[in-house]
Every structure is written in C-alpha cells, then in structure tokens.
Write a protein that holds these residues in place. Sequence first.
Motif, short mmCIF file in Angstrom:
data_model
loop_
_atom_site.label_atom_id
_atom_site.label_comp_id
_atom_site.label_asym_id
_atom_site.label_seq_id
_atom_site.Cartn_x
_atom_site.Cartn_y
_atom_site.Cartn_z
N MET A 1 0.83 -1.19 0.00
CA MET A 1 0.00 0.00 0.00
C MET A 1 0.87 1.24 0.00
O MET A 1 1.99 1.23 0.45
CB MET A 1 -0.87 0.04 1.23
N ASN A 2 0.29 2.29 -0.42
CA ASN A 2 0.97 3.57 -0.51
C ASN A 2 0.82 4.33 0.81
O ASN A 2 -0.20 4.26 1.46
CB ASN A 2 0.33 4.36 -1.65
N ALA A 3 1.85 5.09 1.18
CA ALA A 3 1.81 5.86 2.42
C ALA A 3 0.91 7.10 2.30
O ALA A 3 0.48 7.65 3.30
CB ALA A 3 3.22 6.28 2.83
N ASP A 4 0.63 7.54 1.08
CA ASP A 4 -0.23 8.69 0.85
C ASP A 4 -1.66 8.34 1.26
O ASP A 4 -2.28 7.45 0.70
CB ASP A 4 -0.17 9.08 -0.62
N GLU A 5 -2.21 9.05 2.24
CA GLU A 5 -3.53 8.73 2.78
C GLU A 5 -4.67 8.98 1.80
O GLU A 5 -5.75 8.44 1.97
CB GLU A 5 -3.78 9.52 4.07
N SER A 6 -4.47 9.77 0.76
CA SER A 6 -5.52 10.04 -0.21
C SER A 6 -5.48 9.05 -1.38
O SER A 6 -6.26 9.14 -2.30
CB SER A 6 -5.42 11.47 -0.73
N SER A 7 -4.56 8.10 -1.32
CA SER A 7 -4.37 7.15 -2.40
C SER A 7 -4.51 5.71 -1.89
O SER A 7 -4.14 5.40 -0.77
CB SER A 7 -2.97 7.34 -2.99
N LEU A 8 -5.04 4.84 -2.75
CA LEU A 8 -5.14 3.42 -2.43
C LEU A 8 -3.86 2.68 -2.78
O LEU A 8 -3.63 1.58 -2.31
CB LEU A 8 -6.31 2.80 -3.21
N GLY A 9 -3.06 3.26 -3.64
CA GLY A 9 -1.85 2.64 -4.13
C GLY A 9 -1.71 2.92 -5.61
O GLY A 9 -2.34 3.83 -6.14
N ARG A 10 -0.92 2.10 -6.29
CA ARG A 10 -0.69 2.28 -7.72
C ARG A 10 -1.32 1.15 -8.52
O ARG A 10 -1.42 0.02 -8.05
CB ARG A 10 0.80 2.33 -8.01
N CYS A 11 -1.72 1.47 -9.72
CA CYS A 11 -2.30 0.49 -10.63
C CYS A 11 -1.20 -0.46 -11.10
O CYS A 11 -0.16 -0.02 -11.59
CB CYS A 11 -2.92 1.20 -11.83
N PRO A 12 -1.40 -1.79 -10.96
CA PRO A 12 -0.40 -2.72 -11.44
C PRO A 12 -0.32 -2.79 -12.97
O PRO A 12 0.65 -3.29 -13.53
CB PRO A 12 -0.85 -4.06 -10.86
N GLU A 13 -1.33 -2.26 -13.65
CA GLU A 13 -1.36 -2.27 -15.12
C GLU A 13 -0.57 -1.10 -15.71
O GLU A 13 0.23 -1.30 -16.61
CB GLU A 13 -2.80 -2.20 -15.63
N CYS A 14 -0.83 0.12 -15.22
CA CYS A 14 -0.21 1.30 -15.84
C CYS A 14 0.67 2.11 -14.89
O CYS A 14 1.36 3.02 -15.33
CB CYS A 14 -1.28 2.20 -16.45
N GLY A 15 0.62 1.82 -13.58
CA GLY A 15 1.47 2.51 -12.63
C GLY A 15 0.92 3.81 -12.08
O GLY A 15 1.54 4.45 -11.25
N GLU A 16 -0.26 4.23 -12.54
CA GLU A 16 -0.85 5.48 -12.06
C GLU A 16 -1.36 5.33 -10.62
O GLU A 16 -1.78 4.25 -10.21
CB GLU A 16 -2.01 5.90 -12.96
N CYS A 17 -1.37 6.43 -9.90
CA CYS A 17 -1.89 6.48 -8.54
C CYS A 17 -3.42 6.39 -8.59
O CYS A 17 -4.05 7.03 -9.43
CB CYS A 17 -1.45 7.79 -7.91
N ILE A 18 -4.00 5.56 -7.70
CA ILE A 18 -5.47 5.40 -7.66
C ILE A 18 -6.02 6.11 -6.42
O ILE A 18 -5.72 5.70 -5.30
CB ILE A 18 -5.86 3.91 -7.64
N PRO A 19 -6.81 7.16 -6.61
CA PRO A 19 -7.40 7.89 -5.48
C PRO A 19 -8.43 7.02 -4.74
O PRO A 19 -9.04 6.14 -5.33
CB PRO A 19 -8.10 9.08 -6.14
N LYS A 20 -8.62 7.31 -3.46
CA LYS A 20 -9.60 6.56 -2.65
C LYS A 20 -11.01 6.63 -3.21
O LYS A 20 -11.79 5.71 -3.03
CB LYS A 20 -9.61 7.09 -1.21
#
Length: 50
Positions: A1-20
């Motif tokens: 998981m990502n440490a950024d609290e507004s993010s769920l993590g990164r997409c394993p397909e394209c690498g983009e950050c996924i917002p909550k």
Amino acid sequence: MNADESSLGRCPECGECIPKTWLLIEYKTDDNETDLWAECPACESVVAPE
C-alpha cells in the motif's frame, strides 16, 4: 500500500496512482486480511492496487 492517505496505491497495469474515491470494494479475507479492488482512472481497469 501507498503511504499517501488520499491514495489506495498504484495500478499494477499502468502505474498510475489510484485515489480513494475510485474504490469499488473492500473486504476481509479468511485470514483476516483486508483486500480491495478499485477502478484505475487512467487505464479504466479494475485492479487490486499495489
């Protein structure tokens, strides 16, 4: 998981950050872990964020 609290993590397909706000489902597994699925706003895939 990502440490950024507004993010769920990164997409394993394209690498983009996924917002909550793109969370589709969050659930407990049999071993009491929390898993989730979200839609990636960049590639529009349903993924388990990393």
